[in-house]
Motif scaffolding. Structure first.
Motif, PDB file in Angstrom:
ATOM      1  N   ALA A  30     -34.539 -13.456  24.856  1.00 23.78           N
ATOM      2  CA  ALA A  30     -33.703 -13.935  25.950  1.00 23.78           C
ATOM      3  C   ALA A  30     -34.206 -15.223  26.571  1.00 23.78           C
ATOM      4  O   ALA A  30     -33.519 -15.831  27.380  1.00 23.78           O
ATOM      5  CB  ALA A  30     -33.613 -12.858  27.028  1.00 23.78           C
ATOM      6  N   LYS A  31     -35.401 -15.670  26.210  1.00 23.16           N
ATOM      7  CA  LYS A  31     -35.974 -16.855  26.835  1.00 23.16           C
ATOM      8  C   LYS A  31     -35.241 -18.131  26.459  1.00 23.16           C
ATOM      9  O   LYS A  31     -35.243 -19.100  27.198  1.00 23.16           O
ATOM     10  CB  LYS A  31     -37.462 -16.983  26.452  1.00 23.16           C
ATOM     11  CG  LYS A  31     -38.321 -15.890  27.105  1.00 23.16           C
ATOM     12  CD  LYS A  31     -39.772 -16.043  26.705  1.00 23.16           C
ATOM     13  CE  LYS A  31     -40.626 -14.945  27.342  1.00 23.16           C
ATOM     14  NZ  LYS A  31     -42.040 -15.063  26.924  1.00 23.16           N
ATOM     15  N   ARG A  89     -16.866 -16.269  24.115  1.00 26.22           N
ATOM     16  CA  ARG A  89     -17.303 -16.765  25.418  1.00 26.22           C
ATOM     17  C   ARG A  89     -18.775 -17.196  25.406  1.00 26.22           C
ATOM     18  O   ARG A  89     -19.250 -17.793  26.376  1.00 26.22           O
ATOM     19  CB  ARG A  89     -17.091 -15.703  26.494  1.00 26.22           C
ATOM     20  CG  ARG A  89     -15.639 -15.212  26.650  1.00 26.22           C
ATOM     21  CD  ARG A  89     -14.686 -16.342  27.017  1.00 26.22           C
ATOM     22  NE  ARG A  89     -14.306 -17.171  25.867  1.00 26.22           N
ATOM     23  CZ  ARG A  89     -13.779 -18.372  25.968  1.00 26.22           C
ATOM     24  NH1 ARG A  89     -13.559 -18.913  27.149  1.00 26.22           N
ATOM     25  NH2 ARG A  89     -13.469 -19.064  24.887  1.00 26.22           N
ATOM     26  N   TYR A  90     -19.453 -16.935  24.287  1.00 25.97           N
ATOM     27  CA  TYR A  90     -20.849 -17.353  24.142  1.00 25.97           C
ATOM     28  C   TYR A  90     -21.016 -18.350  23.005  1.00 25.97           C
ATOM     29  O   TYR A  90     -22.122 -18.604  22.555  1.00 25.97           O
ATOM     30  CB  TYR A  90     -21.746 -16.121  23.926  1.00 25.97           C
ATOM     31  CG  TYR A  90     -21.773 -15.244  25.143  1.00 25.97           C
ATOM     32  CD1 TYR A  90     -22.672 -15.495  26.173  1.00 25.97           C
ATOM     33  CD2 TYR A  90     -20.864 -14.202  25.294  1.00 25.97           C
ATOM     34  CE1 TYR A  90     -22.681 -14.718  27.318  1.00 25.97           C
ATOM     35  CE2 TYR A  90     -20.863 -13.415  26.436  1.00 25.97           C
ATOM     36  CZ  TYR A  90     -21.774 -13.690  27.440  1.00 25.97           C
ATOM     37  OH  TYR A  90     -21.777 -12.924  28.591  1.00 25.97           O
ATOM     38  N   ILE A 113     -29.189 -12.004  23.189  1.00 30.03           N
ATOM     39  CA  ILE A 113     -29.093 -10.729  23.902  1.00 30.03           C
ATOM     40  C   ILE A 113     -27.750 -10.593  24.614  1.00 30.03           C
ATOM     41  O   ILE A 113     -27.136  -9.530  24.617  1.00 30.03           O
ATOM     42  CB  ILE A 113     -30.279 -10.571  24.895  1.00 30.03           C
ATOM     43  CG1 ILE A 113     -30.282  -9.153  25.469  1.00 30.03           C
ATOM     44  CG2 ILE A 113     -30.227 -11.596  25.998  1.00 30.03           C
ATOM     45  CD1 ILE A 113     -31.521  -8.843  26.282  1.00 30.03           C
ATOM     46  N   ASN A 114     -27.251 -11.676  25.202  1.00 30.16           N
ATOM     47  CA  ASN A 114     -25.956 -11.622  25.881  1.00 30.16           C
ATOM     48  C   ASN A 114     -24.816 -11.438  24.886  1.00 30.16           C
ATOM     49  O   ASN A 114     -23.840 -10.720  25.163  1.00 30.16           O
ATOM     50  CB  ASN A 114     -25.739 -12.881  26.716  1.00 30.16           C
ATOM     51  CG  ASN A 114     -26.519 -12.855  28.012  1.00 30.16           C
ATOM     52  OD1 ASN A 114     -27.002 -11.805  28.443  1.00 30.16           O
ATOM     53  ND2 ASN A 114     -26.664 -14.008  28.645  1.00 30.16           N
ATOM     54  N   GLU A 160     -21.583  -7.558  30.001  1.00 27.48           N
ATOM     55  CA  GLU A 160     -20.934  -6.242  30.009  1.00 27.48           C
ATOM     56  C   GLU A 160     -19.470  -6.382  30.410  1.00 27.48           C
ATOM     57  O   GLU A 160     -18.575  -5.793  29.778  1.00 27.48           O
ATOM     58  CB  GLU A 160     -21.646  -5.300  30.992  1.00 27.48           C
ATOM     59  CG  GLU A 160     -23.072  -4.950  30.610  1.00 27.48           C
ATOM     60  CD  GLU A 160     -24.091  -5.942  31.165  1.00 27.48           C
ATOM     61  OE1 GLU A 160     -25.298  -5.636  31.103  1.00 27.48           O
ATOM     62  OE2 GLU A 160     -23.689  -7.024  31.664  1.00 27.48           O
ATOM     63  N   GLY A 161     -19.223  -7.159  31.461  1.00 24.66           N
ATOM     64  CA  GLY A 161     -17.859  -7.361  31.930  1.00 24.66           C
ATOM     65  C   GLY A 161     -16.990  -8.063  30.911  1.00 24.66           C
ATOM     66  O   GLY A 161     -15.817  -7.720  30.719  1.00 24.66           O
TER      67      GLY A 161
END
Length: 494
Positions: A30-31, A89-90, A113-114, A160-161
């Protein structure tokens, strides 16, 4: 009937290893935005794992409701659309199909991770909608991944959303798409997937008044009785496509009619192919027909896509895009295929052979206990178990050929190469004549194109289709794949 390249034990080990180690690696990943070489690949990436569970859900759904390939293709198409929409969205340029009013996340938020979280929540919600009987299995997967399955947030600023929103918007957008999932279409009497068009075949089981048209056939119920299945989803051409403009966008021209020289030759070809089935031919017919834990054609090509993922060591990004493309072709392929089937309402070889070769003695397969024998033309039957002799819907064009031609073309376009390289080891006759088994054979699938052609010709060998059904089905599928690929490139910003 497992692919030789993917022993289930190895897949299971990879799943357990990945889920047990995942939490320890999250903080490090995640860094920053993780480089492709550092990402979990093949069966270790989260998209692959959710695809595996989608296949499990498909197999269980088939066991519960019997084969319904049209419905299955829609489920898989919308599950992977949900995952794709959340993933966009990522990404720095991809756009969703149905997810609206959710901003593209900032570059600092575009971490692996997201993406994993968003894709997992989208998969979880969509799977629960379409394969609700397996909700516990999906819930357990979320827990193993370290996610809260009860998190129903719709916050567009959290992964999550975004995942929950992606699935929600796909589900809501497709509620009134013509599939009659909820039994709410006028004329369906409150029954999900009930035919609201009132289709009635011209011919009945006992009277074939128009040989050019489809005739239902009697199956064994496995208990000493017989029944004639009704036409499967005869309204499916009314379902809104995912990426195609319309169901009839690429509708093929008409099939050969009774009295034509072409049909005479193609009916003869069906008889000759069946009369000369080799062990490899039998294995191919059974492999493409699919047996226990059947996942239908859309699922079969999802399995092939997973072969590609392992072979090419795909990342999450690559798998999300590949599964979406392949399953969009399968979903739209069935809609377009049913448009042709219901428009032409065409006969199957089961009825055609009986008429063309009535009272003639031919070499043919007599059934599980008889093997190849001499019989009258009106006694001819496909190479199938008594409980599922022939698909219960019109013939032209072949669904196997349409979906195989399309998905093969999609994989070729996605990977940039026709090379495939998978293989499967099977025992010929295992699903059709279990008391007359042959030695194991290995089926090789060198290219995507060849694999599709093998799937298509297997349906002629098995006696379910004439060659025109196969060839035009392959052509239809390829046209859909090329069209959907262009739409896909627009969506991913290429």
């Amino acid at each position: 009937m497992k692919l030789k390249t993917i022993p289930l034990a190895i897949i299971a080990c990879c799943f357990f290893f990945f889920t047990n180690c995942k939490d320890n690696s999250k903080s490090k990943m995640a860094k920053n935005i993780v480089n492709k070489t550092e990402q979990p690949k093949g069966e270790n990436n989260v998209a692959y794992q959710w695809a595996y569970l989608a296949l499990e859900g498909t197999a269980n759904d088939t066991d519960k409701f019997k084969p319904r390939p049209t419905i299955t293709s829609r489920f898989l198409g919308l599950i992977f659309t949900s995952m794709f929409d959340a993933w966009t969205r990522y990404d720095d340029k991809a756009n969703p199909v149905y997810l609206s009013d959710v901003p593209r996340q900032s570059e600092t938020e575009r971490t692996l991770i997201n993406k994993e979280i968003a894709v997992s929540y989208a998969a979880y919600r969509a799977l629960n909608e379409y394969y609700f009987s397996d909700s516990i299995m999906f819930r357990n997967k979320m827990i193993k991944l370290g996610y809260d399955p009860d998190n129903t947030s719709l916050d567009p600023n959290t992964p999550e959303g975004i995942g929950n929103l992606a699935a929600k918007m796909v589900i809501e957008a497709r509620k009134t798409d013509g599939s009659n999932q909820y039994g709410e279409v006028e004329g369906s009497m409150g029954k999900p997937y009930f035919d609201y068009t009132g289709y009635t075949p011209v011919n009945d089981v006992d009277n074939n008044v128009d040989l050019n048209r489809w005739q239902p056939k009697l199956f064994s119920d496995g208990k000493g009785g017989k029944f004639a299945p009704g036409c499967l989803t005869p309204y499916w051409q009314k379902v809104k496509p995912l990426l195609l403009n319309s169901a009839n966008q690429f509708r093929p021209g008409p099939p050969p009619m009774v009295g034509s020289e072409q049909l005479k030759k193609e009916v003869q070809e069906v008889i000759e192919l069946q009369a000369n089935l080799t062990p490899e031919n039998k294995a191919l017919v059974e492999f493409m027909r699919d047996g226990p834990k059947s996942v239908q054609q859309a699922g079969h090509w999802l399995k092939f896509a997973q072969d590609v993922s392992r072979r090419d060591h795909n990342t999450l990004d690559e798998d999300v895009k590949m599964y979406f493309l392949v399953e969009s072709v399968a979903m739209d392929g069935f809609i377009a295929c049913w448009d042709s089937k219901m428009f032409y309402d065409y006969a199957r070889p089961y009825a055609l052979v009986h008429d063309y070769y009535q009272d003639q003695i031919i070499k043919a397969w007599g059934g599980p206990e008889k093997g190849m024998t001499q019989l009258k033309g009106q006694e001819w039957r496909p190479y199938s178990p008594d409980t599922f002799l022939c698909p219960p819907f019109p013939s032209y064009v072949s669904g196997h050929s349409t979906i195989s031609g399309g998905c093969a073309e999609a994989l070729k376009l996605f990977t940039g190469d026709d090379k495939f390289g998978s293989e499967a080891e099977l025992i010929p006759g295992a699903l059709t004549e279990p008391n007359n088994l042959g030695n194991p054979v290995i089926l090789k699938f060198p290219t995507f194109t060849k694999t599709a052609e093998m799937a298509g010709i297997s349906r002629v060998m098995g006696g379910y289709h004439i060659q025109a059904d196969n060839i035009e089905g392959l052509n239809l599928g390829r046209k859909i794949a090329r069209y959907n690929y262009k739409k896909y490139l627009e969506l991913v910003g290429e």
